[in-house]
Design a protein around this motif. Structure first.
Motif: not given
Ligand code: HEM
Length: 469
Positions: A198-201, A190-195
């Protein structure tokens, strides 16, 4: 030499003439012809303007609407979609508008909604939906509850000591929903998922600000604007990050550190990617795309739903009390559980009314939802009032059996696969907040709903929380 010059000038002239014909045909003749045909069928709309269609006018109307806040009412249609509001008033519920040279038929008449929503479904697509349905429903959804609760607890821990002080909670809910999706869809990664998130945003912000910008004739073919370069870069980085998570999972299975890819959404997708049956095997592009879309579709919408629900309860203290009484009756002071979540009737009514007034979808879809959900012909004269009681006897009764009037999660083969998931991850934080706090809007709150990948409070959501214990 003289002949060569004449030949050169003649060829140049011919090229310019062909280019001119091309421009006139595509950018003038075709749009006018489409306009003429549609109008002879009774569909009118704002007149097409050379190359940019209605984009300049739409951008101008939006700029004006978004430059000032609105009164604290729920009559949000004229502010959120000023162009659609004014075009419907002028041309009727179904009209033709122009995004550059692209014709857009806008249909907000519920009589015609059903047909446009239901599309055919291929075998592979049916499988993809089945996977997502499996990942976000029933037993899998039940198993996600502890992760959702853990995410809410992390947020509430940060709130301690802030009682009575103003808090901006839209961003708080943004972090919360992002963590909930990362933990539940990508579990250990999930930490990688949060990165990725961020990029998707960033990527979606670029898409949002270019939505009504028509490409400049020809130049677009030779010159790439900075935003396009940036979005290509982001798209590649997102792809690489998703691939990194996939490789890690595959490696664990290959080195027998894990026996399978896991039961989270990504794990299920990977099983399908390794399916021995080629006919139903999913491509890697699909796996990557699906990870992106579950983030994209899921986070902003859930953030928005939670924020507007809390705002509506902050304004309507009577409904806040009713909701709290129900939560205490069902859970006491314990954390929510799946049987209890299913029993929350008043909370369900409140969520439905929030979905109606502030539908958390964006882009073309928002037109359909905001127009339908704010149509007095469908909901009555109290259409702009917050009245969860209209859903007391279910959706059919609330919509006077007009199924197309309230479809916040879509309908048919394209409908939202994350519906139960998003309702659960709204009910849990809502219940946990209600168990601990009463809340009111802060005097500094400015009401300004803005369509931005979902529906967000333009200047944030400033509330005051008072501890109950
Ligand atoms: C309040 C929250 C949400 C709302 C209002 C919402 C709304 C919608 C709507 C209206 C559609 C249909 C689009 C269409 O007609 O083409 C849709 C599709 C979709 N949603 Fe959601 N959604 C929400 C949350 C989520 C979540 C949490 C997820 C996943 C984690 C999700 C995943 C998807 C996917 C994958 C699709 C595409 C389905 C397909 O094309 O087969 N959504 N959503």
């Amino acid at each position: 030499m003289g002949n060569l010059l004449i030949l050169f000038i003649a060829s140049l002239g011919l090229c310019l003439f062909v280019a001119l014909l091309y421009v006139l045909y595509n950018y003038w003749w075709v749009p006018h012809r489409v306009q003429f045909i549609m109008s002879s069928q009774g569909i009118r709309g704002p007149p097409y303007e050379f190359t940019h269609g209605n984009n300049k006018q739409i951008l101008q109307m939006q700029k004006e609407a978004y430059s000032k806040p609105m009164a604290l009412t729920h009559d949000i249609f004229p502010r959120v979609l000023p162009h659609v509001y004014s075009y419907i008033k002028k041309y009727g519920k179904n009209y033709l508008s122009w995004n550059g040279v692209q014709a857009q038929l806008v249909i907000t008449d519920p009589e015609l909604q059903g047909d446009s929503l239901v599309t055919s479904e291929s075998e592979k697509r049916a499988r993809q939906r089945k996977l997502a349905n499996y990942a976000f429903h029933g037993e899998s959804l039940k198993n996600m509850i502890p992760a959702i609760i853990a995410s809410v607890e992390t947020m509430l821990e940060k709130w301690k000591g802030k009682e009575g002080k103003e808090m901006e909670v839209f961003q708080e809910f943004g972090l919360l929903t992002s963590e909930m999706i990362s933990r539940t869809a990508f579990s250990s990664s999930y930490l990688e998922g949060e990165k990725i998130f961020d990029m998707l945003m960033k990527l979606s912000a670029i898409t949002g600000r270019n939505m009504y910008k028509a490409k400049i004739l020809f130049i677009g073919k030779f010159w790439e604007p900075a935003d396009e370069i940036e979005s290509d870069k982001l798209a590649k980085m997102i792809h690489d990050s998703v691939m990194k998570i996939i490789k890690q999972k595959e490696e664990k299975v290959m080195t027998r550190e894990a026996d399978n890819f896991g039961r989270d959404f990504l794990g299920l997708l990977l099983n399908a990617y390794h399916d021995p049956d080629e006919k139903i095997r999913l491509s890697i592009q699909y796996v990557v795309g699906e990870c992106k879309s579950s983030y994209f579709a899921g986070q902003k919408t859930s953030n928005s739903l939670l924020a507007w629900t809390i705002l509506l309860l902050a304004i309507n203290a009577d409904w806040q009390d009713k909701a709290r009484a129900e939560v205490i009756e069902v859970f006491g002071n314990q954390n929510p559980n799946s049987q209890g979540i299913a029993k929350l009737k008043i909370i369900t009514m409140i969520i439905n009314e929030t979905l109606r007034l502030y539908p958390p979808v964006h882009g073309v879809l928002s037109i359909r939802y905001i127009a339908l959900h704010h149509d007095p012909d469908l909901w009555g004269d109290d259409v702009h009032l917050f009245k969860p009681e209209r859903f007391a006897e279910g959706i059919a009764k609330a919509t006077y059996n007009n199924a197309a009037a309230f479809l916040p999660f879509g309908l048919g083969p394209r409908s939202c696969v994350g519906m139960s998931f998003s309702i659960t991850k709204t009910k849990i934080p809502l219940s946990m907040i209600l168990q601990r706090y009463t809340f009111t809007i802060s005097p500094s709150y400015v009401h300004a709903p803005l369509p931005n990948l979902s529906l967000k409070p333009q200047h944030g959501l400033h509330l005051l929380f008072h501890s109950l214990h």
